[in-house]
Scaffold this motif. Structure first.
Motif, PDB file in Angstrom:
ATOM      1  N   GLU A   1      23.125  20.160  -4.523  1.00  0.00           N
ATOM      2  CA  GLU A   1      23.297  21.586  -5.248  1.00  0.00           C
ATOM      3  C   GLU A   1      24.035  22.423  -4.587  1.00  0.00           C
ATOM      4  OE1 GLU A   1      20.012  23.163  -7.337  1.00  0.00           O
ATOM      5  OE2 GLU A   1      19.199  21.283  -8.305  1.00  0.00           O
ATOM      6  N   LEU A   2      25.267  22.191  -4.277  1.00  0.00           N
ATOM      7  CA  LEU A   2      26.222  22.567  -3.678  1.00  0.00           C
ATOM      8  C   LEU A   2      27.345  23.085  -4.904  1.00  0.00           C
ATOM      9  CD1 LEU A   2      25.290  20.962  -0.045  1.00  0.00           C
ATOM     10  CD2 LEU A   2      24.870  23.354  -1.513  1.00  0.00           C
ATOM     11  N   THR A   3      28.492  23.816  -4.390  1.00  0.00           N
ATOM     12  CA  THR A   3      29.452  23.999  -4.531  1.00  0.00           C
ATOM     13  C   THR A   3      30.091  23.411  -3.396  1.00  0.00           C
ATOM     14  OG1 THR A   3      29.923  26.850  -3.897  1.00  0.00           O
ATOM     15  CG2 THR A   3      28.512  26.806  -5.849  1.00  0.00           C
ATOM     16  N   PRO A   4      31.991  23.207  -4.286  1.00  0.00           N
ATOM     17  CA  PRO A   4      32.694  22.707  -3.336  1.00  0.00           C
ATOM     18  C   PRO A   4      32.883  24.367  -2.587  1.00  0.00           C
ATOM     19  CG  PRO A   4      33.918  22.109  -5.675  1.00  0.00           C
ATOM     20  CD  PRO A   4      32.275  22.967  -5.282  1.00  0.00           C
ATOM     21  N   GLU A   5      33.361  24.691  -2.716  1.00  0.00           N
ATOM     22  CA  GLU A   5      33.114  26.818  -1.902  1.00  0.00           C
ATOM     23  C   GLU A   5      32.238  26.159  -0.168  1.00  0.00           C
ATOM     24  OE1 GLU A   5      35.474  27.009  -5.459  1.00  0.00           O
ATOM     25  OE2 GLU A   5      32.854  26.592  -5.185  1.00  0.00           O
ATOM     26  N   GLN A   6      30.549  25.973  -1.072  1.00  0.00           N
ATOM     27  CA  GLN A   6      29.602  25.578  -0.144  1.00  0.00           C
ATOM     28  C   GLN A   6      30.107  24.599   0.876  1.00  0.00           C
ATOM     29  OE1 GLN A   6      26.582  26.397  -2.836  1.00  0.00           O
ATOM     30  NE2 GLN A   6      25.458  27.929  -1.385  1.00  0.00           N
ATOM     31  N   VAL A   7      30.115  23.664   0.653  1.00  0.00           N
ATOM     32  CA  VAL A   7      30.925  22.714   1.471  1.00  0.00           C
ATOM     33  C   VAL A   7      32.506  22.673   2.367  1.00  0.00           C
ATOM     34  CG1 VAL A   7      31.371  20.221   2.194  1.00  0.00           C
ATOM     35  CG2 VAL A   7      29.955  20.656  -0.375  1.00  0.00           C
ATOM     36  N   ALA A   8      33.493  23.169   2.069  1.00  0.00           N
ATOM     37  CA  ALA A   8      34.516  23.948   2.492  1.00  0.00           C
ATOM     38  C   ALA A   8      33.777  24.627   3.204  1.00  0.00           C
ATOM     39  CB  ALA A   8      35.111  24.059   2.004  1.00  0.00           C
TER      40      ALA A   8
ATOM     41  N   VAL B   1      39.593  25.201   0.830  1.00  0.00           N
ATOM     42  CA  VAL B   1      38.824  24.743  -0.450  1.00  0.00           C
ATOM     43  C   VAL B   1      39.016  23.730  -1.077  1.00  0.00           C
ATOM     44  CG1 VAL B   1      37.349  25.627  -2.874  1.00  0.00           C
ATOM     45  CG2 VAL B   1      36.887  26.904  -0.739  1.00  0.00           C
ATOM     46  N   GLU B   2      40.909  24.411  -1.303  1.00  0.00           N
ATOM     47  CA  GLU B   2      41.890  23.516  -1.645  1.00  0.00           C
ATOM     48  C   GLU B   2      41.523  21.964  -1.268  1.00  0.00           C
ATOM     49  OE1 GLU B   2      43.913  22.151  -5.358  1.00  0.00           O
ATOM     50  OE2 GLU B   2      42.840  23.980  -4.743  1.00  0.00           O
ATOM     51  N   THR B   3      41.708  21.711   0.240  1.00  0.00           N
ATOM     52  CA  THR B   3      41.631  20.619   1.303  1.00  0.00           C
ATOM     53  C   THR B   3      39.933  19.786   0.603  1.00  0.00           C
ATOM     54  OG1 THR B   3      43.273  21.313   2.748  1.00  0.00           O
ATOM     55  CG2 THR B   3      41.665  18.883   2.743  1.00  0.00           C
TER      56      THR B   3
ATOM     57  N   TYR C   1      39.859  16.368  -0.957  1.00  0.00           N
ATOM     58  CA  TYR C   1      38.959  15.044  -1.213  1.00  0.00           C
ATOM     59  C   TYR C   1      38.028  14.688  -2.493  1.00  0.00           C
ATOM     60  CZ  TYR C   1      40.160  15.612   3.685  1.00  0.00           C
ATOM     61  OH  TYR C   1      41.126  16.568   4.704  1.00  0.00           O
ATOM     62  N   GLU C   2      38.151  15.292  -3.107  1.00  0.00           N
ATOM     63  CA  GLU C   2      36.673  14.977  -3.957  1.00  0.00           C
ATOM     64  C   GLU C   2      37.546  14.409  -5.653  1.00  0.00           C
ATOM     65  OE1 GLU C   2      34.933  18.003  -5.876  1.00  0.00           O
ATOM     66  OE2 GLU C   2      33.005  17.721  -4.143  1.00  0.00           O
TER      67      GLU C   2
END
Length: 71
Positions: free
Chosen positions: A22-29, A36-38, A42-43
């Motif tokens: 339950e994470l956002t791409p922003e949180q993982v980045a 975030v774009e990178t 990847y995703e």
């Protein structure tokens, strides 16, 4: 399986893992110290995912799991 198919499979698993946590791409980045774009590339499977990123993500997730305290 072709290299492209392998990249797509890893990308799909990356999305599944993020969704399960339950994470956002922003949180993982942010946690991984990348743009975030990178991460989104990847995703989507548009970029080959470097092993250094996978190692970094695994380390972050392990540290979070070890420090997890159920409420």
């Amino acid at each position: 399986m072709s290299e492209r198919e392998n990249i797509q499979q890893v990308a799909s698993r990356l999305v599944g893992l993020r969704d399960a946590l339950e994470l956002t791409p922003e949180q993982v980045a942010e946690a991984c110290g990348i743009e975030v774009e990178t991460y989104r590339n990847y995703e989507s499977g548009d970029f080959d995912i470097p092993i250094s990123f996978i190692q970094n993500l695994a380390s972050i997730l392990l540290n979070n799991a070890l420090s997890y305290t159920p409420e």
